[in-house]
Write a protein that holds these residues in place. Structure first.
Motif, short mmCIF file in Angstrom:
data_model
loop_
_atom_site.label_atom_id
_atom_site.label_comp_id
_atom_site.label_asym_id
_atom_site.label_seq_id
_atom_site.Cartn_x
_atom_site.Cartn_y
_atom_site.Cartn_z
N PHE A 112 0.84 -1.18 0.00
CA PHE A 112 0.00 0.00 0.00
C PHE A 112 0.88 1.25 0.00
CE2 PHE A 112 0.78 -1.31 4.33
CZ PHE A 112 1.13 -0.14 4.98
N VAL A 113 0.26 2.38 -0.31
CA VAL A 113 0.92 3.67 -0.28
C VAL A 113 0.29 4.47 0.86
CG1 VAL A 113 1.32 5.83 -1.52
CG2 VAL A 113 1.47 3.65 -2.73
N ALA A 114 1.12 5.11 1.68
CA ALA A 114 0.61 5.88 2.81
C ALA A 114 1.57 7.02 3.11
CB ALA A 114 0.47 4.98 4.03
N ASP A 125 3.24 5.67 12.38
CA ASP A 125 1.83 5.99 12.25
C ASP A 125 1.65 6.54 10.85
OD1 ASP A 125 0.83 5.32 14.85
OD2 ASP A 125 1.91 7.08 15.62
N LEU A 126 0.74 5.94 10.11
CA LEU A 126 0.56 6.26 8.70
C LEU A 126 -0.86 6.75 8.42
CD1 LEU A 126 2.17 3.00 7.27
CD2 LEU A 126 3.29 5.21 7.59
N GLU A 127 -1.00 7.45 7.32
CA GLU A 127 -2.31 7.84 6.83
C GLU A 127 -2.43 7.32 5.39
OE1 GLU A 127 -4.59 11.85 7.24
OE2 GLU A 127 -3.35 11.95 5.43
N ILE A 128 -3.38 6.41 5.19
CA ILE A 128 -3.61 5.87 3.85
C ILE A 128 -4.63 6.78 3.18
CG2 ILE A 128 -4.44 3.90 2.52
CD1 ILE A 128 -3.46 2.12 4.86
N PRO A 129 -4.27 7.37 2.03
CA PRO A 129 -5.18 8.31 1.37
C PRO A 129 -6.50 7.65 0.99
CG PRO A 129 -2.98 8.38 0.38
CD PRO A 129 -3.00 7.22 1.31
N GLY A 130 -7.57 8.44 1.11
CA GLY A 130 -8.88 7.96 0.70
C GLY A 130 -8.97 7.88 -0.82
N VAL A 131 -9.76 6.94 -1.30
CA VAL A 131 -9.94 6.75 -2.73
C VAL A 131 -11.40 7.03 -3.08
CG1 VAL A 131 -9.73 5.10 -4.63
CG2 VAL A 131 -8.13 5.00 -2.72
N LYS A 132 -11.63 7.75 -4.18
CA LYS A 132 -12.96 8.04 -4.69
C LYS A 132 -13.86 8.67 -3.63
CE LYS A 132 -12.80 4.38 -8.10
NZ LYS A 132 -13.38 3.17 -8.62
N PRO A 136 -9.36 9.51 4.41
CA PRO A 136 -8.12 8.77 4.67
C PRO A 136 -8.29 7.92 5.94
CG PRO A 136 -7.70 11.14 4.49
CD PRO A 136 -9.17 10.95 4.46
N THR A 137 -7.51 6.83 6.01
CA THR A 137 -7.57 5.96 7.18
C THR A 137 -6.20 5.90 7.85
OG1 THR A 137 -7.13 4.01 5.82
CG2 THR A 137 -9.43 4.51 6.27
N ALA A 138 -6.23 5.78 9.17
CA ALA A 138 -4.98 5.69 9.94
C ALA A 138 -4.55 4.24 10.03
CB ALA A 138 -5.19 6.27 11.33
#
Length: 165
Positions: A112-114, A125-132, A136-138
């Motif tokens: 994944f990309v975060a 601690d990462l933030e995964i970007p929201g799609v569509k 975003p999710t932690a």
């Protein structure tokens, strides 16, 4: 390259790199046709500038000419920074990449990309970007779970100073 030569080069060059307020990230000796290539990768908290690399290259060249660390055979010297899409291998690499997007491959095969938000001794601690349109999710990832990580290039990335303002 033998471990002995690598250790000799590191011992010889590390004081020069430190004197330039840089960190010695990597020393690599390889073949480039008939010649050998000595590649020295340096970095700092602010990044290694082109001028800093050029100045260090001159100092390294002089020091290598004074010694027999590279032997008699011809070689090409290259001093550079790790690049924008550097692999993240050590703790301080992650610290320097705080605020940046990175691509992660975990030991369980998950990829994944975060964005790296914070770094401590155990992990990230990462933030995964929201799609569509999703938010975003932690996510928390331990260093022990990371197989590979590499900074992703961002052409519209906000500068840390802009985000703090």
């Amino acid at each position: 390259m033998s471990t002995t030569q690598s250790e000799r080069l590191r011992g010889l060059l590390e004081p020069l790199v430190s004197a330039a307020d840089l960190d010695l990230e990597e020393i690599e000796v390889s073949r480039a046709g008939r010649r050998r290539m000595l590649r020295i990768i340096v970095d700092s908290e602010e990044g290694a500038t082109l001028d800093a690399c050029a100045e260090l290259s001159r100092a390294v060249s002089e020091k290598l000419d004074e010694t027999d660390a590279m032997g008699e055979e011809e070689y090409v010297l290259e001093v550079s920074s790790p690049g924008a899409d550097r692999p993240l291998l050590q703790h301080h690499h992650y610290v320097r990449a705080t605020g940046r997007l990175a691509k992660f491959q975990l030991n369980d095969g998950d990829e994944f990309v975060a964005r790296i938000l914070t770094v401590d001794d155990e992990g990230l601690d990462l933030e995964i970007p929201g799609v569509k349109g999703r938010k975003p999710t932690a996510r928390r990832v331990a260093f022990a779970d990371i197989a590979k990580a590499r900074v992703e290039l961002e052409f519209s990335r906000k500068d840390k100073k802009e985000e703090e303002a």
